[in-house]
Design an enzyme around this catalytic site. Structure first.
Site, PDB file in Angstrom:
ATOM      1  N   SER A  17       8.450  14.125  17.254  1.00  0.00           N
ATOM      2  CA  SER A  17       7.741  13.006  16.612  1.00  0.00           C
ATOM      3  C   SER A  17       6.231  12.965  16.826  1.00  0.00           C
ATOM      4  O   SER A  17       5.567  12.098  16.243  1.00  0.00           O
ATOM      5  CB  SER A  17       8.350  11.674  17.069  1.00  0.00           C
ATOM      6  N   LYS A  77       4.001  12.768  13.835  1.00  0.00           N
ATOM      7  CA  LYS A  77       3.575  11.529  13.182  1.00  0.00           C
ATOM      8  C   LYS A  77       2.094  11.217  13.369  1.00  0.00           C
ATOM      9  O   LYS A  77       1.557  10.336  12.687  1.00  0.00           O
ATOM     10  CB  LYS A  77       4.449  10.372  13.663  1.00  0.00           C
ATOM     11  N   SER A  92       7.896   4.851  16.453  1.00  0.00           N
ATOM     12  CA  SER A  92       8.299   6.176  15.975  1.00  0.00           C
ATOM     13  C   SER A  92       9.329   6.088  14.850  1.00  0.00           C
ATOM     14  O   SER A  92      10.269   6.892  14.769  1.00  0.00           O
ATOM     15  CB  SER A  92       8.868   7.014  17.129  1.00  0.00           C
TER      16      SER A  92
END
Length: 381
Positions: A60, A63, A115
């Protein structure tokens, strides 16, 4: 006689600066991560690295790229209609509902703090037209900013493709780029955010998953990540005094402590050296350039105590032209200052020409600067 006096004052000033540089011990650090890096934000200098250029899954922390592209779209205050596809994204979620309208700004907060994979897909569809279209934008931006060992296939980092990867170094490059954006800085460092919830009587309240924001007093932001294949990934930032650092770890079971260890090593082992002050520079006797050249910003660079005496500067100027006297041209770049550390170029700064002669510093100015330096007003480190 005046020149001799200036030289004497300058020598005294230099000796005082050197004497007041804090003595640092060479710090060492060991991390459990498969790949890691510690980078100084201003210069991009690598202060520590471990297998930093090996391509790995990144989960993640992907991101960070999704967030900065959303911010740079200029549509943060526009409403996004959430698709059915976005709500079906696997893994971590901010529990969006099909058809609901939510500001892009709120999606980015949900993306970075919680997230949300559903937020990532919603952002991708809105900014890029589709997930695939957004991936093209991600890869284009990666090349633009120097992420040459990175390839994105999605906006969230889920393990849906072997072609989604990056390196610790490239992720530090991305974070360095993103942290130049004030909006990103704010979002990345937010501990708690409240977002309106149009379909419920209560607001959505998101707490940042980045535990370092409360665990380490100098932490200013970051992004967490985890998948079964990537394991734990983490990108964080920290600032102490005038030094700002970026830490990245990939596949690290002890990432919180490893980031703190890297930061402490960096803050203890390095200082920000002001190699060149901003303002007027005297480097030529040519009448076209004399008293007209200056630097807009000071040049600072992280260095260990032993490296402080290894800096040198070379100036490269273009040939003077008749247009220099044109009053319509207030200032222009006429060359560059190259900063060397132990014989290698580490930084470059543009040299500007100003039509109006730059006032020379008198004895009072030199004494004033000396006074400010002695009492630490202009000290770096």
């Amino acid at each position: 006689m005046r020149m001799i006096l200036k030289l004497v004052i300058f020598a005294i000033m230099v000796s005082i600066i050197i004497a007041n540089i804090p003595r640092k011990v060479d710090a060492s650090v060991s991390v459990s991560a498969q790949s890691a890096i510690l980078m100084e934000q201003n210069s991009g200098r690598i202060l520590y690295e471990k297998d930093a250029n090996t391509k790995r899954r990144i989960a993640s922390i992907t991101k960070i790229m999704t967030a900065i592209l959303a911010i740079e779209s200029g549509k943060m205050n526009r409403n996004v209609k959430v698709s059915e596809q976005a709500t079906h994204a696997e893994g971590s979620s901010i529990y969006l509902k099909p058809g609901e309208k939510i500001k892009l700004k709120d999606l980015v907060y949900g993306l970075m703090l919680r997230s949300g994979n559903d937020a990532a897909v919603a952002i991708a569809e809105y900014v890029g037209g589709s997930v695939d279209g957004f991936a093209l934008l991600m890869n284009q931006k990666a090349r633009e900013i120097g992420m040459y060992n990175t390839h994105f296939t999605n906006p969230h980092g889920l393990d849906d493709s072997k072609d989604h990867y990056s390196t610790a170094y490239d992720m530090a490059v991305l974070m360095r780029y993103a942290m130049q954006n004030k909006t990103f800085q704010t979002i990345s460092g937010t501990k708690v955010y409240r977002s309106p919830n149009p379909t419920e009587a209560w607001d959505r309240v998101w707490k940042n998953k980045n535990r370092l924001l409360t665990k380490y007093q100098y932490c200013t932001g970051g992004k967490t990540g985890y998948t079964k294949l990537a394991k734990r990934t983490l990108v964080t930032t920290a600032t102490k005094g005038d030094m700002s650092l970026i830490a990245v770890t990939l596949n690290d079971s002890d990432d919180w402590n490893d980031h703190i260890s890297m930061y402490e090593s960096g803050f203890k082992g390095f200082d920000m050296a002001e190699v060149l002050p901003k303002g007027k520079i005297d480097i030529v006797n040519n009448n076209d350039y004399k008293d007209h050249l200056f630097l807009k910003d000071s040049v600072v660079y992280p260095a260990t105590n032993k490296e402080m005496s290894l800096f040198s500067v070379k100036y490269k100027l273009t040939k003077p032209t008749k247009s220099r006297g044109n009053p319509k041209i207030k200032e222009s770049v006429v060359g560059k200052a190259e900063v060397y550390l132990d014989g290698k170029v580490v930084k470059e700064a543009p040299i500007y020409y100003q039509n109006i002669p730059i006032k020379k510093k008198g004895l009072f100015d030199f004494v004033k600067d000396l006074f400010l330096t002695v009492f630490g007003v202009r000290a770096n480190g």
